[in-house]
Motif scaffolding. Structure first.
Motif, PDB file in Angstrom:
ATOM      1  N   ALA A 299     -11.666  69.046  41.319  1.00 46.40           N
ATOM      2  CA  ALA A 299     -12.137  69.364  39.972  1.00 46.40           C
ATOM      3  C   ALA A 299     -13.407  70.198  40.036  1.00 46.40           C
ATOM      4  CB  ALA A 299     -12.382  68.083  39.177  1.00 46.40           C
ATOM      5  N   ILE A 300     -13.742  70.773  38.876  1.00 45.33           N
ATOM      6  CA  ILE A 300     -14.914  71.641  38.745  1.00 45.33           C
ATOM      7  C   ILE A 300     -15.684  71.215  37.503  1.00 45.33           C
ATOM      8  CG2 ILE A 300     -15.688  74.030  38.422  1.00 45.33           C
ATOM      9  CD1 ILE A 300     -12.870  74.846  39.541  1.00 45.33           C
ATOM     10  N   ALA A 301     -17.005  71.208  37.592  1.00 49.76           N
ATOM     11  CA  ALA A 301     -17.852  70.924  36.435  1.00 49.76           C
ATOM     12  C   ALA A 301     -19.011  71.906  36.435  1.00 49.76           C
ATOM     13  CB  ALA A 301     -18.365  69.484  36.466  1.00 49.76           C
ATOM     14  N   ALA A 302     -19.649  72.054  35.284  1.00 45.40           N
ATOM     15  CA  ALA A 302     -20.766  72.999  35.160  1.00 45.40           C
ATOM     16  C   ALA A 302     -21.910  72.344  34.404  1.00 45.40           C
ATOM     17  CB  ALA A 302     -20.323  74.265  34.443  1.00 45.40           C
ATOM     18  N   LYS A 303     -23.110  72.547  34.911  1.00 43.98           N
ATOM     19  CA  LYS A 303     -24.315  71.986  34.288  1.00 43.98           C
ATOM     20  C   LYS A 303     -25.218  73.137  33.857  1.00 43.98           C
ATOM     21  CE  LYS A 303     -28.019  68.642  35.196  1.00 43.98           C
ATOM     22  NZ  LYS A 303     -28.610  67.721  36.200  1.00 43.98           N
ATOM     23  N   ASP A 304     -25.500  73.199  32.556  1.00 39.48           N
ATOM     24  CA  ASP A 304     -26.294  74.293  31.995  1.00 39.48           C
ATOM     25  C   ASP A 304     -27.779  73.917  31.926  1.00 39.48           C
ATOM     26  OD1 ASP A 304     -23.977  75.830  31.511  1.00 39.48           O
ATOM     27  OD2 ASP A 304     -23.601  74.719  29.656  1.00 39.48           O
ATOM     28  N   GLY A 305     -28.583  74.884  31.484  1.00 39.25           N
ATOM     29  CA  GLY A 305     -30.006  74.630  31.278  1.00 39.25           C
ATOM     30  C   GLY A 305     -30.794  74.435  32.550  1.00 39.25           C
ATOM     31  N   ILE A 306     -30.388  75.104  33.617  1.00 39.82           N
ATOM     32  CA  ILE A 306     -31.025  74.949  34.923  1.00 39.82           C
ATOM     33  C   ILE A 306     -32.095  76.027  35.117  1.00 39.82           C
ATOM     34  CG2 ILE A 306     -30.632  74.942  37.416  1.00 39.82           C
ATOM     35  CD1 ILE A 306     -29.416  72.551  35.951  1.00 39.82           C
ATOM     36  N   THR A 307     -33.188  75.646  35.752  1.00 41.07           N
ATOM     37  CA  THR A 307     -34.262  76.573  36.113  1.00 41.07           C
ATOM     38  C   THR A 307     -34.418  76.595  37.631  1.00 41.07           C
ATOM     39  OG1 THR A 307     -35.448  76.210  34.036  1.00 41.07           O
ATOM     40  CG2 THR A 307     -36.728  77.069  35.888  1.00 41.07           C
ATOM     41  N   ALA A 308     -34.495  77.779  38.205  1.00 35.71           N
ATOM     42  CA  ALA A 308     -34.652  77.936  39.655  1.00 35.71           C
ATOM     43  C   ALA A 308     -36.083  78.346  39.975  1.00 35.71           C
ATOM     44  CB  ALA A 308     -33.673  78.972  40.190  1.00 35.71           C
ATOM     45  N   LEU A 309     -36.685  77.672  40.967  1.00 36.58           N
ATOM     46  CA  LEU A 309     -38.032  77.988  41.448  1.00 36.58           C
ATOM     47  C   LEU A 309     -37.932  78.497  42.883  1.00 36.58           C
ATOM     48  CD1 LEU A 309     -39.949  74.838  40.164  1.00 36.58           C
ATOM     49  CD2 LEU A 309     -40.216  77.164  39.317  1.00 36.58           C
ATOM     50  N   TYR A 310     -38.631  79.588  43.172  1.00 38.16           N
ATOM     51  CA  TYR A 310     -38.600  80.209  44.497  1.00 38.16           C
ATOM     52  C   TYR A 310     -39.996  80.124  45.108  1.00 38.16           C
ATOM     53  CZ  TYR A 310     -34.356  82.005  42.346  1.00 38.16           C
ATOM     54  OH  TYR A 310     -33.151  82.103  41.690  1.00 38.16           O
ATOM     55  N   ILE A 311     -40.101  79.411  46.221  1.00 40.19           N
ATOM     56  CA  ILE A 311     -41.384  79.069  46.833  1.00 40.19           C
ATOM     57  C   ILE A 311     -41.445  79.714  48.216  1.00 40.19           C
ATOM     58  CG2 ILE A 311     -42.843  77.132  47.563  1.00 40.19           C
ATOM     59  CD1 ILE A 311     -40.930  75.387  45.696  1.00 40.19           C
ATOM     60  N   HIS A 312     -42.515  80.474  48.469  1.00 42.71           N
ATOM     61  CA  HIS A 312     -42.643  81.180  49.748  1.00 42.71           C
ATOM     62  C   HIS A 312     -43.986  80.850  50.411  1.00 42.71           C
ATOM     63  CE1 HIS A 312     -39.237  83.695  48.545  1.00 42.71           C
ATOM     64  NE2 HIS A 312     -39.848  83.833  47.384  1.00 42.71           N
ATOM     65  N   SER A 313     -43.963  80.720  51.742  1.00 45.14           N
ATOM     66  CA  SER A 313     -45.201  80.544  52.502  1.00 45.14           C
ATOM     67  C   SER A 313     -44.913  80.706  53.986  1.00 45.14           C
ATOM     68  CB  SER A 313     -45.809  79.166  52.252  1.00 45.14           C
ATOM     69  OG  SER A 313     -46.958  79.006  53.043  1.00 45.14           O
ATOM     70  N   THR A 314     -45.688  81.525  54.652  1.00 44.07           N
ATOM     71  CA  THR A 314     -45.539  81.654  56.104  1.00 44.07           C
ATOM     72  C   THR A 314     -46.042  80.411  56.820  1.00 44.07           C
ATOM     73  OG1 THR A 314     -47.692  82.760  56.181  1.00 44.07           O
ATOM     74  CG2 THR A 314     -45.739  84.169  56.053  1.00 44.07           C
TER      75      THR A 314
END
Length: 441
Positions: A299-314
């Motif tokens: 089966a397949i489901a979908a969840k809306d209202g998502i926010t993605a955060l991109y974190i960078h550090s050497t």
């Protein structure tokens, strides 16, 4: 003993409540029957509460009048005898007298709001029990407020429920049907509270686990959990068997038929959960248990209202403790993370609650570089049997989505879930493409 739960649409009309009586008495199996409020009632009660919080008593009383008129009409059709109608009217009059009493309490606080919202389940269960009595069914009403309790973290105290029911149920051994409320409970202060919206499923599962039921049945208006969202995708079909893990993933990631918390108590005590359709009781529905079929894609489901955060550090290169430091910030602000992707110098995460996002960004910014978050994202969750022996799983998924931009991928965390992050505008296209690519003959 079985535990059967009926949602708001299943009890939303007098004829449906009457059909439930036939369903629960078709065999001699003893049952605990958990009812939600009549469809539309919870929203109506919340609207009354909003008027009271705004000190608009006139508007609140008009809304109360409208809701009571609905119930007055309902009992006129539900009961067949004069005595039955009188019993039903007494219940409605008493509960609406209490609702009106809340309009005189100033200020109208969260405590009163929870008491107000609980009236939906208190009304439906008392009315149904009175109907069963009219029909001479061996039944009783067991108030959920006497055995359902949450702790200071708003988590159900299943040990308390287990002990309370062990003491109560033997007193009603002569009753085939025990009716109780979904959703409502008491908090540590003894006040009326609830398991949040949709919590009637949770109530049924908690009761089923506490009494080690033979089976928990969740009755709705759809014939089981479908392989895809039938509101968006044509030619979906019910999935006949799922494991607890598969069902939990689908519920969390958007399958509306099941409350996400429902599976936990059932899985804890190994009680099977069956999803059934009140409009088509003969349909087999979906069985959720330890066993399942060998089908690769379920089966397949979908969840809306998502926010993605991109974190960078050497500084995370060949370092330890860096990830812990990041996730301690999310823990501090009580913000769960759904998906995670990492590289040598970056971490990408998704969240569905942005209430504390500015504080999270500020603390992360002290030792990391942040890109601007991506809002309005959707997680597509594909569930099935993805063990290492099943070759070509990812290939089939990505071939199906070859025309859909993919932002993140989560695969391998379990053997039952492959999740993808896409922009919300591509949701319908992605669900249809996956349905064609994974389930078409």
């Amino acid at each position: 003993m079985h535990v059967w739960k009926f949602g708001g649409t299943s009890v939303g009309k007098p004829e449906r409540m009457q059909s439930i009586r036939h369903l629960i008495t078709e065999d001699s199996t003893p049952k605990i029957v958990v009812l939600s409020a009549l469809s539309g009632t919870t929203n109506a009660l919340l609207a009354i509460g909003e008027s009271l919080k705004a000190n608009n008593d006139t508007d609140a009383n008009l809304k109360i009048d409208t809701l009571k008129a609905h119930y007055d009409s309902f009992i006129g059709e539900l009961y067949k005898t004069a005595d039955g109608k009188a019993a039903g009217q007494k219940i409605v009059d008493n509960e609406f007298a209490f609702i009106r009493s809340l309009t005189r309490i100033k200020p109208f606080t969260l405590k009163q709001e929870k008491e107000l919202v609980a009236e939906g389940e208190l009304l439906s269960t008392q009315m149904f029990q009175a109907y069963l009595e009219e029909e001479k069914v061996a039944s009783t009403l067991l108030p959920a407020l006497e055995f359902m309790r949450i702790d200071a973290d708003n988590e159900p105290e299943i040990g308390f429920t287990e002990q309370a029911l062990a003491e109560m149920l033997p007193q009603h051994a002569d009753k085939q049907i025990i009716v109780t409320q979904g959703f409502i409970c008491r908090n540590p202060r003894g006040e009326v509270d609830n398991l949040k919206r949709g919590g009637s499923d949770y109530t049924a599962s908690l009761i089923g686990g506490a009494i080690r039921a033979e089976e928990i049945q969740i009755w709705t208006d759809i014939d089981g959990m479908h392989n895809n969202d039938p509101r968006i995708v044509k030619n979906t079909f019910p999935v006949r068997e799922l494991t607890f893990d598969e069902a939990a993933e689908l519920a969390y990631f958007g399958a509306k038929i099941l409350h996400p918390s429902t599976i936990t108590p059932a899985r804890m005590f190994g009680v099977p959960v069956r999803l059934k359709n009140t409009m088509d009781p003969s349909a087999p529905g979906t069985l959720i248990a330890d066993r399942t079929s060998d089908q690769v894609f379920k089966a397949i489901a979908a969840k809306d209202g998502i926010t993605a955060l991109y974190i960078h550090s050497t500084r995370m290169l060949n370092a330890y403790g860096f990830l812990r430091r990041i996730f301690e910030i999310f823990e501090k602000y009580k913000t769960p993370v759904d998906m995670i992707a990492t590289s040598e110098v970056s971490v990408s995460v998704t969240i569905d609650n942005t209430e504390r996002i500015e504080e999270i960004k500020a603390e992360l910014g002290a030792f990391c570089t942040l890109e601007e978050p991506d809002y309005d994202q959707t997680i597509i969750c594909i569930v099935g049997n993805f063990s290492a022996d099943n070759q070509g799983v990812a290939v089939r998924v990505f071939n199906a989505l070859k025309n859909i931009p993919i932002r993140m991928i989560s695969y391998g965390g379990t053997e039952s879930n492959l999740s993808l992050l896409i922009h919300g505008q591509y949701k319908a296209d992605a669900l249809n493409a996956l349905n064609d690519g994974l389930f078409s003959a």
